[in-house]
Write a protein that holds these residues in place. Sequence first.
Motif, PDB file in Angstrom:
ATOM      1  N   ILE A 242      -6.217 -14.413  -9.192  1.00 57.85           N
ATOM      2  CA  ILE A 242      -5.799 -13.070  -9.578  1.00 57.85           C
ATOM      3  C   ILE A 242      -4.597 -13.259 -10.494  1.00 57.85           C
ATOM      4  N   MET A 244      -1.234 -13.227 -12.192  1.00 59.49           N
ATOM      5  CA  MET A 244       0.006 -12.702 -11.624  1.00 59.49           C
ATOM      6  C   MET A 244       1.214 -12.887 -12.536  1.00 59.49           C
ATOM      7  N   VAL A 248       6.746 -15.145  -9.060  1.00 57.60           N
ATOM      8  CA  VAL A 248       6.484 -14.536  -7.759  1.00 57.60           C
ATOM      9  C   VAL A 248       5.555 -15.488  -7.006  1.00 57.60           C
ATOM     10  N   ASP A 249       5.757 -15.600  -5.677  1.00 61.60           N
ATOM     11  CA  ASP A 249       5.017 -16.579  -4.885  1.00 61.60           C
ATOM     12  C   ASP A 249       3.521 -16.405  -4.865  1.00 61.60           C
ATOM     13  N   SER A 250       3.041 -15.263  -5.246  1.00 59.79           N
ATOM     14  CA  SER A 250       1.631 -14.905  -5.169  1.00 59.79           C
ATOM     15  C   SER A 250       1.528 -13.720  -4.226  1.00 59.79           C
ATOM     16  N   LEU A 251       0.366 -13.110  -4.260  1.00 57.57           N
ATOM     17  CA  LEU A 251       0.086 -12.004  -3.349  1.00 57.57           C
ATOM     18  C   LEU A 251      -0.100 -12.558  -1.946  1.00 57.57           C
ATOM     19  N   ASN A 252       0.131 -11.767  -0.919  1.00 58.40           N
ATOM     20  CA  ASN A 252      -0.254 -12.264   0.396  1.00 58.40           C
ATOM     21  C   ASN A 252      -1.778 -12.175   0.516  1.00 58.40           C
ATOM     22  N   ALA A 255      -3.443  -8.669   0.592  1.00 56.71           N
ATOM     23  CA  ALA A 255      -3.396  -7.965  -0.695  1.00 56.71           C
ATOM     24  C   ALA A 255      -4.361  -8.620  -1.682  1.00 56.71           C
TER      25      ALA A 255
ATOM     26  N   ARG B  47      17.241 -16.572  -1.920  1.00 60.33           N
ATOM     27  CA  ARG B  47      16.946 -15.549  -2.939  1.00 60.33           C
ATOM     28  C   ARG B  47      17.925 -14.390  -2.925  1.00 60.33           C
ATOM     29  N   ARG B 138       6.093  -6.796  -2.788  1.00 62.87           N
ATOM     30  CA  ARG B 138       5.555  -8.107  -3.155  1.00 62.87           C
ATOM     31  C   ARG B 138       4.370  -7.967  -4.121  1.00 62.87           C
ATOM     32  N   SER B 139       3.461  -7.059  -3.809  1.00 70.72           N
ATOM     33  CA  SER B 139       2.303  -6.869  -4.690  1.00 70.72           C
ATOM     34  C   SER B 139       2.729  -6.330  -6.049  1.00 70.72           C
ATOM     35  N   ALA B 142       4.241  -9.146  -7.997  1.00 68.73           N
ATOM     36  CA  ALA B 142       3.239 -10.147  -8.395  1.00 68.73           C
ATOM     37  C   ALA B 142       2.350  -9.613  -9.517  1.00 68.73           C
ATOM     38  N   LEU B 143       2.111  -8.314  -9.515  1.00 68.96           N
ATOM     39  CA  LEU B 143       1.160  -7.762 -10.471  1.00 68.96           C
ATOM     40  C   LEU B 143       1.853  -7.097 -11.660  1.00 68.96           C
ATOM     41  N   ALA B 254      -0.872  -0.604   1.854  1.00 66.58           N
ATOM     42  CA  ALA B 254      -0.508  -1.850   1.177  1.00 66.58           C
ATOM     43  C   ALA B 254      -1.696  -2.408   0.396  1.00 66.58           C
ATOM     44  N   ALA B 255      -2.892  -2.346   0.988  1.00 70.53           N
ATOM     45  CA  ALA B 255      -4.091  -2.827   0.293  1.00 70.53           C
ATOM     46  C   ALA B 255      -4.405  -1.923  -0.901  1.00 70.53           C
ATOM     47  N   ALA B 258      -2.107  -2.742  -3.747  1.00 73.87           N
ATOM     48  CA  ALA B 258      -2.450  -3.985  -4.445  1.00 73.87           C
ATOM     49  C   ALA B 258      -3.579  -3.724  -5.445  1.00 73.87           C
ATOM     50  N   TYR B 262      -3.186  -3.787  -9.561  1.00 72.94           N
ATOM     51  CA  TYR B 262      -4.036  -4.687 -10.346  1.00 72.94           C
ATOM     52  C   TYR B 262      -4.721  -3.911 -11.471  1.00 72.94           C
TER      53      TYR B 262
END
Lengths: 267, 267
Positions: A242, A244, A248-252, A255, B47, B138-139, B142-143, B254-255, B258, B262
Amino acid sequence: MAHLVQIEDPADPRLADYRDLRDVELRKNLEAEHGLFLAEGEKVVRRAVEGGFTPRSFLMAPRWLDGLADVLDRSEVPCYVLSEALAEQVTGFHVHRGALASLQRRPLPSLDEVLDGARSVLVLEDVVDHTNVGAIFRSGAALGFDAVLLAPRCADPLYRRSIKVAMGTVFKMPWTRLPDWYDALPSLSARGFTTVALTLAADSSPIDEAVAGVDKVALVLGSEGHGLSSRWEQAADRRAIIPMAEGVDSLNVAAATAVACYVTARR
Amino acid sequence: MAHLVQIEDPADPRLADYRDLRDVELRKNLEAEHGLFLAEGEKVVRRAVEGGFTPRSFLMAPRWLDGLADVLDRSEVPCYVLSEALAEQVTGFHVHRGALASLQRRPLPSLDEVLDGARSVLVLEDVVDHTNVGAIFRSGAALGFDAVLLAPRCADPLYRRSIKVAMGTVFKMPWTRLPDWYDALPSLSARGFTTVALTLAADSSPIDEAVAGVDKVALVLGSEGHGLSSRWEQAADRRAIIPMAEGVDSLNVAAATAVACYVTARR
């Protein structure tokens, strides 16, 4: 209908199924050995029973009896009725949603049964967090996936927390354990599925390109911590990412699954 | 460098910032009144400090000192060193990741500062679960989202659990509270953003169509339980839905975020 049993003593041995629900290790052993699982909350208890699982018993505070009257009507097992304070003593936590049920597990279906007619499936390697397993089932169900396959070390979808986060979709979505870890992905390829591993590997293509035009897809997801094993990463027919933002560490994993399911459903 | 202070007494008053971390209500009051927040785990503590937040103190077991040596080197505050058993007594839980830091909150930036140069922002109405707030940050990070705006009742991104789930992205992603709930969305429209509310409303269009070709987008998300208020739902410029399978309750917030991030990032 279920027979109501008033409970006054938190040590009552009939409550054995409901003890220490916050002690994950103890519960894993207890539930495996007795072939049971727990459902929590009116909605989830109802879905478990409607999903065809046989209750062993119910446990609830008096004010939840009415809401589940129809479910209790159709059952012949005991319903233990006790105060919320007593329920908290037994289970070890405050039972927000008031109603619990202990239900009988069923034998897992075979891989062939689960894959029969399936076009989009999720394959989880070592997703160890019950919340993530539940979230993945919920997203998969919402986005039109047909089945879920679990590697031997993946967390249990019938653990109380998984069920709750999944909003009971674990009762409806066909799933099973993969009998063999090493050859799991080749055996799916042999059954006509294109296995697409979600990974940060250098040779991965964007997820939308990886699934474009593919008929039967198995979307393969790795563990929260270190992702997929190298065996699975390499054994997959395709590797997908995906795209990104940097740094950022990546999505969990939950997600990432939601995004990948959305994209795959529209392939 | 930070001065190491050996602690033998769990009641030591210097540990006040670290007490009872599992008591959400108590922590909310304590952290608001003292203008502090807690970071947990080596990566997240680092961080927070690199994100420019000023530590008040650190607390860790001896084995975590080396991993954070560089961070401690650059700080002048106390680092309380105590056994893991003692740390558990103080905080009320087993500190898996060993290292904690108490840091000073900063004044929130203005809406204009946060929106300066932003093209994609997330707007959360009453997301009350810290895990969801963290997952959304986080999402979003990342996106490729640029900022997050919170309605007055949305949960705190600097709560320990939010920070942890967000993997520290809350330190880097610009965010603030919306000063006014009622006119929040019109004020974003007036600033040139197309506000797109994620909802199951009957007049919503699929998310990819709703954001297609839009320049500045504010993606608007509602609470876990009942979604958006009708005020926000109606005040948004557009209403969008993630197409879903029938009979499933919907994705969790949360889903859904994401997926929406995206799709929006690729508009």
